[in-house]
Motif scaffolding. Sequence first.
Motif, PDB file in Angstrom:
ATOM      1  N   ARG A   1      34.088  76.562   8.478  1.00 36.44           N
ATOM      2  CA  ARG A   1      34.085  76.369   9.927  1.00 36.44           C
ATOM      3  C   ARG A   1      32.952  75.411  10.264  1.00 36.44           C
ATOM      4  N   ARG A   2      33.013  74.845  11.455  1.00 39.05           N
ATOM      5  CA  ARG A   2      32.032  73.840  11.857  1.00 39.05           C
ATOM      6  C   ARG A   2      30.655  74.463  12.014  1.00 39.05           C
ATOM      7  N   PRO A   3      29.665  74.040  11.211  1.00 43.10           N
ATOM      8  CA  PRO A   3      28.316  74.609  11.344  1.00 43.10           C
ATOM      9  C   PRO A   3      27.639  74.124  12.622  1.00 43.10           C
ATOM     10  N   SER A   4      26.825  74.990  13.189  1.00 48.80           N
ATOM     11  CA  SER A   4      26.151  74.635  14.441  1.00 48.80           C
ATOM     12  C   SER A   4      24.636  74.620  14.319  1.00 48.80           C
ATOM     13  N   THR A   5      24.093  75.120  13.215  1.00 53.90           N
ATOM     14  CA  THR A   5      22.642  75.179  13.054  1.00 53.90           C
ATOM     15  C   THR A   5      22.219  74.500  11.757  1.00 53.90           C
ATOM     16  N   VAL A   6      20.942  74.175  11.685  1.00 60.15           N
ATOM     17  CA  VAL A   6      20.387  73.565  10.476  1.00 60.15           C
ATOM     18  C   VAL A   6      20.491  74.528   9.305  1.00 60.15           C
ATOM     19  N   ASN A   7      20.196  75.787   9.523  1.00 59.95           N
ATOM     20  CA  ASN A   7      20.243  76.769   8.440  1.00 59.95           C
ATOM     21  C   ASN A   7      21.639  76.931   7.865  1.00 59.95           C
ATOM     22  N   GLU A   8      22.668  76.880   8.715  1.00 58.53           N
ATOM     23  CA  GLU A   8      24.033  76.966   8.212  1.00 58.53           C
ATOM     24  C   GLU A   8      24.353  75.779   7.309  1.00 58.53           C
ATOM     25  N   CYS A   9      23.886  74.605   7.695  1.00 60.94           N
ATOM     26  CA  CYS A   9      24.093  73.417   6.867  1.00 60.94           C
ATOM     27  C   CYS A   9      23.347  73.532   5.541  1.00 60.94           C
ATOM     28  N   LEU A  10      22.137  74.030   5.588  1.00 63.85           N
ATOM     29  CA  LEU A  10      21.349  74.195   4.364  1.00 63.85           C
ATOM     30  C   LEU A  10      21.991  75.205   3.427  1.00 63.85           C
TER      31      LEU A  10
ATOM     32  N   LEU B   1      28.930  65.062   1.996  1.00 66.20           N
ATOM     33  CA  LEU B   1      28.926  66.063   3.066  1.00 66.20           C
ATOM     34  C   LEU B   1      30.178  65.884   3.918  1.00 66.20           C
ATOM     35  N   ARG B   2      31.157  66.744   3.697  1.00 59.48           N
ATOM     36  CA  ARG B   2      32.439  66.621   4.388  1.00 59.48           C
ATOM     37  C   ARG B   2      32.560  67.677   5.489  1.00 59.48           C
ATOM     38  N   PHE B   3      31.544  67.719   6.320  1.00 55.85           N
ATOM     39  CA  PHE B   3      31.566  68.621   7.466  1.00 55.85           C
ATOM     40  C   PHE B   3      30.743  67.992   8.578  1.00 55.85           C
ATOM     41  N   PHE B   4      30.932  68.492   9.778  1.00 55.06           N
ATOM     42  CA  PHE B   4      30.201  67.969  10.928  1.00 55.06           C
ATOM     43  C   PHE B   4      28.709  68.219  10.757  1.00 55.06           C
ATOM     44  N   LEU B   5      27.909  67.184  10.989  1.00 49.27           N
ATOM     45  CA  LEU B   5      26.456  67.296  10.857  1.00 49.27           C
ATOM     46  C   LEU B   5      25.822  67.380  12.245  1.00 49.27           C
ATOM     47  N   PRO B   6      25.274  68.543  12.615  1.00 50.92           N
ATOM     48  CA  PRO B   6      24.562  68.628  13.905  1.00 50.92           C
ATOM     49  C   PRO B   6      23.397  67.653  13.939  1.00 50.92           C
ATOM     50  N   GLU B   7      23.071  67.186  15.133  1.00 54.68           N
ATOM     51  CA  GLU B   7      21.996  66.206  15.280  1.00 54.68           C
ATOM     52  C   GLU B   7      20.689  66.697  14.668  1.00 54.68           C
ATOM     53  N   ALA B   8      20.370  67.965  14.860  1.00 55.81           N
ATOM     54  CA  ALA B   8      19.107  68.503  14.333  1.00 55.81           C
ATOM     55  C   ALA B   8      19.078  68.451  12.808  1.00 55.81           C
TER      56      ALA B   8
END
Length: 471
Positions: A294-303, A317-324
């Motif tokens: 699912r689309r991550p919304s936080t930095v920690n989820e991306c990490l 990285l084949r997912f949406f990257l939040p600006e933060a």
Amino acid sequence: MLKLEGAITPENTLFVLLCFEGPDVYSTAGGLGTRITELSEALAVQGYTTHLLFIGDPDKPGIETRVEGRLILKRWSQWISKYYPNGVYDGEEQKLYDYNESVPYHIYEEIVRPAVAEGKMVVIMGEDWHTAEVMCRTSDLLHWFGLRQKVLLLWNLNSLMSLHRVDWARLNFVSTLCTVSKYMKHKMWDLGVNPLVIPNGIPSRHMEPVDQDAITRLRRFARQGDPNRLFLFKIGRFDPDKRWMMAVEAVARLKESGYPVTLLVRGGIEPHGAEVFSHAYRRGLVIRDVVAPRRPSTVNECLDLLEGAGTADIYNLRFFLPEAFVRSIYASADATLANSGHEPFGLVALEVMAAKGIAVTGCTGEDYAVSFENAIVIETDDPDEIVGYLLYLQRHPNEQERMRREGYRTAQQFLWERVLENLFGKLEFLARKQNIILSPRQLEEQAPANGQHGASSTVVEREKVAGKPTA
């Protein structure tokens, strides 16, 4: 004629921005969407009423106001976009026809005529080739109704796409041409025109400190237990102009020379991406796709996604990257490879600087970049140039820190607030040629006593537009 007293102010000037792209996800395909979104918001924050007419999401309201009502988003051609759900350029020709046919009359009837009646100046700014024809038609229509001399028309070039579709003699006659860098100015000389340069900008939020815990965690992941392992990042469309092949080849040569690298990449869906990864595979680089359920919304989820991907040389990285998260990578990487062979301005590199990162740029539109002062500037297409400069930085950590500080100071000079000062200065020069600037005092003297063109007319305007099939 009105005498020239005072400068351009929110009391005597309003803006109309014309662009295919805009702030909706549906409407954003690249840097143009980012530019027009942030420019319109910056103008509204400065107090200027700003109308943005763009090809908007068909499922959102036709008209939306933001920034305490000063930013008026007008989603155009929604009735067409309903048949083309795959973004702003899906059904491009049909949308362009509708935009050219309907926008000029809306500008005249609903914006310029009431504004001029209030003694205000209107600045109309078009972006890229899609708006060239509508600018010409708008000028003709305003001239027909005797209002052209009360309006400033500017047209801005951000890219070299589809310039064969522009009638340069006509466009240059009806509007003031602008572009975003000296490099682009020189490119436009070849077309027989001489534009003004008004650079891009970045929002002030980009200057905020990046979370240190995220930086630490990213570096720990990227080093993979080796403190000397290089950490690189590249983001952008998979376009040959972005010199992806050069970047991947540099990573391969570093690895062959005994200098391991972790490269994070975020590209698009363009076919060139397959060529890039095929080349990386042939050069012996280990590639891992990083996907998200699912689309991550936080930095920690991306990490968390990164840390669960296993070891590799390249992480796709084949997912949406939040600006933060993007800013965290900028700040933590040893360098971000923004090494384009053709770059009109270089917004990514400026964002890297704002995050206190180190940008490796090309040497085209990045007027702000000074090699080994605030960035690394690549002057050839030889991958060994990247290799040599990165190894130099690795041997000189103090130089790295100095460049990060200088880059941050450079980014401060390109905040939208600063860029708008540049824009207003040029607008005042152009307005004086037409003798149409009003001071707040003159505006007050000429405003109708009964307020017939005040807030109530705005409501009427919005109701009219909402009833149009094109908005």
